[in-house]
Design a protein around this motif. Structure first.
Motif, short mmCIF file in Angstrom:
data_model
loop_
_atom_site.label_atom_id
_atom_site.label_comp_id
_atom_site.label_asym_id
_atom_site.label_seq_id
_atom_site.Cartn_x
_atom_site.Cartn_y
_atom_site.Cartn_z
N HIS A 1 28.68 41.56 50.67
CA HIS A 1 29.71 42.56 50.38
C HIS A 1 31.09 41.93 50.25
O HIS A 1 31.92 42.39 49.45
CB HIS A 1 29.69 43.65 51.45
N VAL A 2 31.34 40.87 50.99
CA VAL A 2 32.58 40.11 50.78
C VAL A 2 32.60 39.54 49.37
O VAL A 2 33.61 39.61 48.66
CB VAL A 2 32.72 38.99 51.83
N GLU A 3 31.46 39.00 48.96
CA GLU A 3 31.37 38.41 47.62
C GLU A 3 31.55 39.47 46.53
O GLU A 3 32.15 39.19 45.49
CB GLU A 3 30.02 37.72 47.46
N ASP A 4 31.06 40.69 46.76
CA ASP A 4 31.27 41.77 45.80
C ASP A 4 32.76 41.94 45.50
O ASP A 4 33.17 42.09 44.34
CB ASP A 4 30.74 43.10 46.36
N ILE A 5 33.56 41.95 46.55
CA ILE A 5 35.00 42.17 46.40
C ILE A 5 35.66 40.98 45.72
O ILE A 5 36.46 41.13 44.79
CB ILE A 5 35.65 42.43 47.78
N VAL A 6 35.31 39.78 46.18
CA VAL A 6 35.91 38.57 45.62
C VAL A 6 35.58 38.42 44.15
O VAL A 6 36.46 38.12 43.32
CB VAL A 6 35.45 37.33 46.42
N ARG A 7 34.33 38.67 43.79
CA ARG A 7 33.92 38.50 42.39
C ARG A 7 34.62 39.51 41.49
O ARG A 7 35.02 39.18 40.38
CB ARG A 7 32.41 38.65 42.27
N LEU A 8 34.76 40.76 41.95
CA LEU A 8 35.47 41.75 41.15
C LEU A 8 36.89 41.28 40.87
O LEU A 8 37.35 41.32 39.71
CB LEU A 8 35.50 43.09 41.87
N ALA A 9 37.58 40.83 41.89
CA ALA A 9 38.96 40.39 41.72
C ALA A 9 39.06 39.20 40.79
O ALA A 9 39.96 39.13 39.93
CB ALA A 9 39.57 40.06 43.08
N GLU A 10 38.14 38.25 40.93
CA GLU A 10 38.22 37.03 40.14
C GLU A 10 37.77 37.24 38.70
O GLU A 10 38.43 36.76 37.77
CB GLU A 10 37.40 35.92 40.80
N VAL A 11 36.68 37.97 38.51
CA VAL A 11 36.17 38.18 37.15
C VAL A 11 37.14 39.01 36.33
O VAL A 11 37.38 38.74 35.15
CB VAL A 11 34.77 38.84 37.20
N GLU A 12 37.75 40.03 36.97
CA GLU A 12 38.72 40.88 36.27
C GLU A 12 40.12 40.28 36.29
O GLU A 12 41.05 40.86 35.70
CB GLU A 12 38.75 42.28 36.90
N ASP A 13 40.27 39.14 36.94
CA ASP A 13 41.57 38.45 37.08
C ASP A 13 42.63 39.42 37.60
O ASP A 13 43.73 39.51 37.04
CB ASP A 13 42.00 37.82 35.76
N LEU A 14 42.30 40.10 38.68
CA LEU A 14 43.23 41.06 39.27
C LEU A 14 44.21 40.33 40.17
O LEU A 14 43.83 39.40 40.90
CB LEU A 14 42.46 42.11 40.08
N ARG A 15 45.47 40.77 40.15
CA ARG A 15 46.50 40.15 40.98
C ARG A 15 47.40 41.23 41.56
O ARG A 15 47.38 42.37 41.12
CB ARG A 15 47.30 39.14 40.16
N ASP A 16 48.17 40.83 42.57
CA ASP A 16 49.02 41.80 43.28
C ASP A 16 48.19 43.01 43.72
O ASP A 16 48.57 44.16 43.52
CB ASP A 16 50.19 42.24 42.41
N ILE A 17 47.08 42.72 44.35
CA ILE A 17 46.08 43.74 44.69
C ILE A 17 46.45 44.45 45.99
O ILE A 17 46.77 43.81 46.99
CB ILE A 17 44.69 43.11 44.85
N VAL A 18 46.34 45.77 45.95
CA VAL A 18 46.30 46.56 47.18
C VAL A 18 44.82 46.74 47.50
O VAL A 18 44.11 47.45 46.80
CB VAL A 18 46.99 47.92 47.01
N LEU A 19 44.37 46.06 48.54
CA LEU A 19 42.94 46.04 48.88
C LEU A 19 42.69 47.08 49.97
O LEU A 19 43.24 46.99 51.07
CB LEU A 19 42.56 44.65 49.37
N VAL A 20 41.87 48.08 49.64
CA VAL A 20 41.68 49.25 50.50
C VAL A 20 40.25 49.29 51.01
O VAL A 20 39.30 49.25 50.22
CB VAL A 20 41.99 50.55 49.73
N GLY A 21 40.09 49.38 52.32
CA GLY A 21 38.76 49.48 52.92
C GLY A 21 38.63 50.72 53.77
O GLY A 21 39.45 50.97 54.64
N HIS A 22 37.60 51.51 53.50
CA HIS A 22 37.32 52.72 54.27
C HIS A 22 36.18 52.45 55.24
O HIS A 22 35.14 51.89 54.85
CB HIS A 22 36.94 53.88 53.34
N SER A 23 36.36 52.81 56.51
CA SER A 23 35.29 52.74 57.51
C SER A 23 34.68 51.33 57.53
O SER A 23 35.40 50.35 57.67
CB SER A 23 34.26 53.83 57.22
#
Length: 231
Positions: free
Chosen positions: A55-77
């Motif tokens: 699940h950590v990798e899910d988040i990291v891959r999304l950010a890297e593949v989409e080249d997202l920056r200045d991210i507000v990273l939100v986690g529920h529960s």
């Protein structure tokens, strides 16, 4: 405008963020609701090896593949667990971290250490909880019948290995600007628990705390208010 990654808790997927996503996008934000491996529309990937690292990798891959920056990273529960670890790996891409009725547990502690072993778990999964608002009026507060029906019909079992695996290195409120959106814990209880060094809040000593009194699923019970706090 900001870039958001929205990570849900156990049993639910990106679908649960639909109203929050719409509200944030209406303000011009770039929003990426995420479904974790093994759950919801990715339930076909459920297996004994789907753990917290996955699940950590899910988040990291999304950010890297989409080249997202200045991210507000939100986690529920439960989503706060992989979010807190992923934030360290994405350090140069993160602008802030938000925990929705959640938070980074101490290193070496698992979700089940904090909340107790589930005796009805299968080899692969934690079964879906009962969505009975009469039996659990605190956690399910403010959910109308339509929201409860969504949860009953769309929730799926959650990968057991992910809640059994202890958390490794993770971010604290000293690493990034951090906000806790507290829903089920009242202000005075949080103050008392933080003063006592409770593990739920030990990594949030420098966090801003916002209060949204409602149940544990505010993206369904009070989506507009939650979106306003996130923005």
């Amino acid at each position: 405008m900001s870039t958001y990654i929205l990570v849900p808790g156990m049993w639910i997927g990106a679908w649960a963020w639909q109203q929050v996503t719409a509200a944030l996008r209406a303000e011009g934000h770039d929003v990426h609701p995420l479904t974790l491996t093994g759950v919801a529309d990715r339930a076909h990937l459920l297996g004994p090896d789907v753990d917290l690292d996955t699940h950590v990798e899910d988040i990291v891959r999304l950010a890297e593949v989409e080249d997202l920056r200045d991210i507000v990273l939100v986690g529920h529960s439960y989503g706060g667990m992989p979010v807190s670890a992923a934030a360290l790996r994405l350090r140069d891409r993160i602008s802030s971290v938000v925990y929705v009725d959640s938070g980074p547990l101490p290193e070496g502690m698992s979700q089940l250490d904090a909340y107790g072993e589930a005796t009805d778990a299968t080899e692969d999964a934690m079964p879906v909880r009962s969505w009975d608002s009469e039996a659990d009026p605190v956690l399910l507060a403010d959910l109308d019948e339509a929201a409860l029906e969504l949860l009953r019909t769309r929730s799926t079992p959650h990968p057991l290995a992910s809640v059994r695996q202890p958390l490794g290195a993770r971010a604290t409120s000293a690493d990034f600007p951090t906000t806790l959106i507290a829903c089920t814990f009242p202000r005075d209880q949080i103050d008392q628990m933080m003063a006592a060094g409770h593990p739920f809040f030990a990594a949030l000593t420098e966090a801003e705390i916002a209060y949204l009194p409602t149940g544990h699923w505010p993206m369904l019970s009070r989506p507009k208010e939650l979106a306003a706090l996130l923005s």
